[in-house]
Each structure stands twice: as structure tokens, then as C-alpha cells.
Design a protein around this motif. Sequence first.
Motif, PDB file in Angstrom:
ATOM      1  N   CYS A  67      40.812  20.439 -16.585  1.00 31.85           N
ATOM      2  CA  CYS A  67      39.390  20.644 -16.485  1.00 31.85           C
ATOM      3  C   CYS A  67      38.962  20.258 -14.904  1.00 31.85           C
ATOM      4  O   CYS A  67      39.628  19.532 -14.427  1.00 31.85           O
ATOM      5  CB  CYS A  67      38.916  19.123 -17.593  1.00 31.85           C
ATOM      6  N   ARG A  68      37.943  20.563 -14.515  1.00 29.21           N
ATOM      7  CA  ARG A  68      37.536  20.769 -13.259  1.00 29.21           C
ATOM      8  C   ARG A  68      36.088  19.649 -13.525  1.00 29.21           C
ATOM      9  O   ARG A  68      35.292  19.818 -14.111  1.00 29.21           O
ATOM     10  CB  ARG A  68      37.087  21.992 -12.934  1.00 29.21           C
ATOM     11  N   LEU A  69      36.125  18.867 -12.554  1.00 29.29           N
ATOM     12  CA  LEU A  69      35.185  17.671 -12.054  1.00 29.29           C
ATOM     13  C   LEU A  69      33.486  18.576 -11.894  1.00 29.29           C
ATOM     14  O   LEU A  69      33.658  19.250 -10.844  1.00 29.29           O
ATOM     15  CB  LEU A  69      35.330  16.743 -11.138  1.00 29.29           C
ATOM     16  N   LYS A  70      32.594  18.458 -12.478  1.00 28.92           N
ATOM     17  CA  LYS A  70      31.278  18.779 -12.142  1.00 28.92           C
ATOM     18  C   LYS A  70      30.976  17.817 -11.015  1.00 28.92           C
ATOM     19  O   LYS A  70      30.482  16.660 -11.219  1.00 28.92           O
ATOM     20  CB  LYS A  70      30.412  18.853 -13.309  1.00 28.92           C
ATOM     21  N   SER A  71      30.431  18.477  -9.922  1.00 31.62           N
ATOM     22  CA  SER A  71      30.096  17.642  -8.569  1.00 31.62           C
ATOM     23  C   SER A  71      29.012  16.679  -8.732  1.00 31.62           C
ATOM     24  O   SER A  71      28.994  15.538  -8.346  1.00 31.62           O
ATOM     25  CB  SER A  71      30.179  18.498  -7.572  1.00 31.62           C
ATOM     26  N   ARG A  72      28.018  17.317  -9.157  1.00 26.35           N
ATOM     27  CA  ARG A  72      26.757  16.468  -9.423  1.00 26.35           C
ATOM     28  C   ARG A  72      26.784  15.439 -10.424  1.00 26.35           C
ATOM     29  O   ARG A  72      26.621  14.330  -9.912  1.00 26.35           O
ATOM     30  CB  ARG A  72      25.566  17.638  -9.830  1.00 26.35           C
ATOM     31  N   GLU A  73      27.312  15.738 -11.594  1.00 23.08           N
ATOM     32  CA  GLU A  73      27.304  14.726 -12.640  1.00 23.08           C
ATOM     33  C   GLU A  73      28.539  13.666 -12.234  1.00 23.08           C
ATOM     34  O   GLU A  73      28.357  12.464 -12.234  1.00 23.08           O
ATOM     35  CB  GLU A  73      27.831  15.388 -13.913  1.00 23.08           C
ATOM     36  N   GLY A  74      29.503  14.066 -11.500  1.00 25.35           N
ATOM     37  CA  GLY A  74      30.627  13.256 -11.006  1.00 25.35           C
ATOM     38  C   GLY A  74      30.343  12.167  -9.991  1.00 25.35           C
ATOM     39  O   GLY A  74      30.360  10.773 -10.251  1.00 25.35           O
ATOM     40  N   ALA A  75      29.287  12.669  -9.146  1.00 26.22           N
ATOM     41  CA  ALA A  75      28.932  11.831  -8.042  1.00 26.22           C
ATOM     42  C   ALA A  75      27.803  10.672  -8.633  1.00 26.22           C
ATOM     43  O   ALA A  75      27.855   9.461  -8.295  1.00 26.22           O
ATOM     44  CB  ALA A  75      28.054  12.659  -7.037  1.00 26.22           C
ATOM     45  N   VAL A  76      27.044  11.045  -9.705  1.00 24.19           N
ATOM     46  CA  VAL A  76      25.865  10.204 -10.347  1.00 24.19           C
ATOM     47  C   VAL A  76      26.784   9.320 -10.936  1.00 24.19           C
ATOM     48  O   VAL A  76      26.478   8.196 -10.968  1.00 24.19           O
ATOM     49  CB  VAL A  76      24.925  10.993 -10.927  1.00 24.19           C
ATOM     50  N   ASN A  77      27.748   9.872 -11.857  1.00 16.63           N
ATOM     51  CA  ASN A  77      28.426   8.779 -12.619  1.00 16.63           C
ATOM     52  C   ASN A  77      29.223   7.746 -11.775  1.00 16.63           C
ATOM     53  O   ASN A  77      29.084   6.567 -12.040  1.00 16.63           O
ATOM     54  CB  ASN A  77      29.656   9.485 -13.486  1.00 16.63           C
ATOM     55  N   ASN A  78      29.961   8.171 -10.718  1.00 10.85           N
ATOM     56  CA  ASN A  78      30.898   7.231 -10.098  1.00 10.85           C
ATOM     57  C   ASN A  78      29.860   6.316  -9.129  1.00 10.85           C
ATOM     58  O   ASN A  78      30.330   5.109  -9.110  1.00 10.85           O
ATOM     59  CB  ASN A  78      31.803   8.189  -8.913  1.00 10.85           C
ATOM     60  N   PHE A  79      28.645   6.782  -8.686  1.00 13.31           N
ATOM     61  CA  PHE A  79      27.944   5.798  -8.296  1.00 13.31           C
ATOM     62  C   PHE A  79      27.325   4.637  -9.105  1.00 13.31           C
ATOM     63  O   PHE A  79      27.632   3.355  -8.841  1.00 13.31           O
ATOM     64  CB  PHE A  79      26.816   6.509  -7.484  1.00 13.31           C
ATOM     65  N   ASN A  80      26.977   5.191 -10.354  1.00 14.89           N
ATOM     66  CA  ASN A  80      26.677   4.138 -11.306  1.00 14.89           C
ATOM     67  C   ASN A  80      27.414   3.317 -11.771  1.00 14.89           C
ATOM     68  O   ASN A  80      27.296   2.239 -11.925  1.00 14.89           O
ATOM     69  CB  ASN A  80      26.182   5.226 -12.610  1.00 14.89           C
ATOM     70  N   GLU A  81      28.975   3.408 -11.728  1.00 19.34           N
ATOM     71  CA  GLU A  81      30.004   2.789 -12.242  1.00 19.34           C
ATOM     72  C   GLU A  81      30.058   1.546 -11.035  1.00 19.34           C
ATOM     73  O   GLU A  81      30.728   0.488 -11.312  1.00 19.34           O
ATOM     74  CB  GLU A  81      31.096   3.649 -12.361  1.00 19.34           C
ATOM     75  N   TRP A  82      30.021   2.195  -9.854  1.00 17.55           N
ATOM     76  CA  TRP A  82      30.323   1.109  -8.684  1.00 17.55           C
ATOM     77  C   TRP A  82      29.112   0.284  -8.662  1.00 17.55           C
ATOM     78  O   TRP A  82      29.235  -0.940  -8.306  1.00 17.55           O
ATOM     79  CB  TRP A  82      30.461   2.143  -7.497  1.00 17.55           C
ATOM     80  N   VAL A  83      27.947   0.542  -9.104  1.00 19.93           N
ATOM     81  CA  VAL A  83      26.598  -0.164  -9.424  1.00 19.93           C
ATOM     82  C   VAL A  83      27.057  -1.440 -10.352  1.00 19.93           C
ATOM     83  O   VAL A  83      26.750  -2.436 -10.183  1.00 19.93           O
ATOM     84  CB  VAL A  83      25.433   0.593  -9.604  1.00 19.93           C
ATOM     85  N   LYS A  84      27.888  -1.099 -11.478  1.00 21.41           N
ATOM     86  CA  LYS A  84      28.247  -1.762 -12.373  1.00 21.41           C
ATOM     87  C   LYS A  84      29.255  -2.800 -12.104  1.00 21.41           C
ATOM     88  O   LYS A  84      29.156  -4.132 -12.126  1.00 21.41           O
ATOM     89  CB  LYS A  84      29.015  -1.127 -13.598  1.00 21.41           C
ATOM     90  N   LEU A  85      30.175  -2.403 -11.000  1.00 21.39           N
ATOM     91  CA  LEU A  85      31.037  -3.313 -10.317  1.00 21.39           C
ATOM     92  C   LEU A  85      30.399  -4.276  -9.712  1.00 21.39           C
ATOM     93  O   LEU A  85      30.728  -5.279  -9.533  1.00 21.39           O
ATOM     94  CB  LEU A  85      31.961  -2.566  -9.414  1.00 21.39           C
ATOM     95  N   SER A  86      29.149  -3.776  -8.827  1.00 22.51           N
ATOM     96  CA  SER A  86      28.528  -4.603  -7.797  1.00 22.51           C
ATOM     97  C   SER A  86      27.654  -5.813  -8.773  1.00 22.51           C
ATOM     98  O   SER A  86      27.656  -6.879  -8.339  1.00 22.51           O
ATOM     99  CB  SER A  86      27.587  -3.817  -7.102  1.00 22.51           C
ATOM    100  N   ARG A  87      27.083  -5.281  -9.922  1.00 25.10           N
ATOM    101  CA  ARG A  87      26.550  -6.319 -10.684  1.00 25.10           C
ATOM    102  C   ARG A  87      27.662  -7.309 -11.400  1.00 25.10           C
ATOM    103  O   ARG A  87      27.337  -8.732 -11.538  1.00 25.10           O
ATOM    104  CB  ARG A  87      25.901  -5.739 -11.798  1.00 25.10           C
ATOM    105  N   TYR A  88      28.571  -7.051 -11.438  1.00 28.67           N
ATOM    106  CA  TYR A  88      29.494  -7.911 -12.205  1.00 28.67           C
ATOM    107  C   TYR A  88      30.197  -8.843 -10.911  1.00 28.67           C
ATOM    108  O   TYR A  88      30.380  -9.984 -11.182  1.00 28.67           O
ATOM    109  CB  TYR A  88      31.015  -7.146 -12.557  1.00 28.67           C
TER     110      TYR A  88
END
Length: 277
Positions: free
Chosen positions: A251-272
Motif C-alpha cells: 500500500c502507498r501512503l496518501k501524502s495529505r492524509e498521512g501528514a495530517v494524521n502524523n501531526f495529530n499523533e504527535w500532538v497527542k504525544l505532546s499532550r501526554y
Amino acid sequence: MKVYCASPNSRKEVIEAMNSFLAGDKDKIMRESIYGADFFVGDGDSTLSGINVLESYYYLRKNEDFMPLVRHFGSFLLDSGAYTFMAGSHKGGCDWDAYVSEYADFINRFDVKLFFELDIDSVVGLAEVERLRHKLERMTGKKPIPVWHKNRGKEYFVKMCEEYPYVAIGGIVTKEIPRKVYETAFPWFINTAHKHKAKIHGLGYTTVANLQKYRFDSVDSTAWLYGNRGGYICKFNPRTGLMEQMSKEGCRLKSREGAVNNFNEWVKLSRYAEKFL
């Protein structure tokens, strides 16, 4: 501990999602989210206030449209962008006085609270860095965050902690000092800063597994960008406090969705990190 996502402006998809969120276009954001969850929403609080961002003046000086977002963030750090400036078309011909004046004007216009000095010791020498730092202080009426490099020596770091409320350690990304050697010294740096009631920032340090070990007051990283380069998405695990990588063969990563998702997951890390570290 605050974890800053560095240079989100380098992924326009994330900025577009932020702007869409502020405009109330949540359906659009939900369609773009890999997991179908609302973007930048946590604990029932629909806000960007849980986001910590570090951005470079070098890029923002030509894209001031980003700045209206800053007031919505939990915290914002501004890097001088001096090294990027120097490595570009201005290589070898930098008017640093003019650059500092423009940097100070930007800080004043947007009332930036936290910003770094021009830590270009290796180019102009420490004495010139100090002169430029003092000029920046005079023009803004605020104390910048000085950045320690190995050429400054141990006693200079103590002096920084005595004179400034927020200090930083640089040279981590550029491997100025081998990472393992640096990590051995981290406890001394952190304890010394706290002894003098100063906060300390680890520039470019987010070895996630070590954040519980080295209690910086803040760190930053561009690691959320690596997923798009490596073809994987990030998933924060709140049970372990670690960031996991997920990919699917064939499977190939969708650039747009991947960037948004990965940023959001790092936001979760930041909140933690703010809650538990």
C-alpha cells in the motif's frame, strides 16, 4: 514537558487543516482523517490550544499568513532561521545587523513571546553573537532564549542560566557532540538550569523513549514529518508513552492524509508529555 512540533509550515496540508478547523469545516477534516476522528479534538475540547509549535522566521517572513494561527496554539516558539538563511542564496554575504532588525520587527509586530537568539557562533564567533543578542534584546524589550554550543564551555552555560529565564542546548541535530556523549551530560545541564530557576529546551531532541529519563522543560522535533518520507503513519500509544509506526505492505501512503494524521499523533504525544513528564 512541552513537546513542540517543529516546522509545520513545511507541510501545507497541516496548515490547511488548521485553517479549516478554525473555519468550522469539521466534515472536511473528518474525511481527511485516516481514522475518521475529528482533527485537533481531545477530551471534548474543540481547540488548537493543545498544540505546541516551533517555526522558523526564515520561512515565516515570506508567509505571514501562518501567524494568525499562533494565538490559538498552546505555545509557540520562534527560531531565528539564521542557519537556513546563511545556507541559502545569502551564503557568505549576510548582513546580520539587518537580519536582526527585521527579526526584531517581526517579533514586535506579532508580539512573539518566546524566540531564540541567532546562535551562529561557528560563523561569526561568540562575541558577535552576544552583540547581536543584546541588540535583539534592546529592540524587542524581551530576553531571547540563548542557545548553548560546545564552544561556549561549561561555565558559560551556568552564566546563561543565571542571566536568562529560558535557555537551550543546541548542536544535537548537527551532532556537534556525539548523541551518547550529550545524553550523558543532559542531567548536568538540566539540573544546573533548574538550580538557577531557568527552564531548559532541548533543540531537536525527541528520542521519545528517553523523554521520561531526561526531564527537559521542552523539546522540539520534525520527526512527525518522517512518516511521509518513509511511507508510514504514526500512532501514539498512551499506555507506553511511545510513538509506533504503522505501514501496510503493498500500500502507498496518501501524502495529505498521512501528514495530517502524523501531526495529530504527535500532538497527542505532546499532550501526554505535558501531563505526565
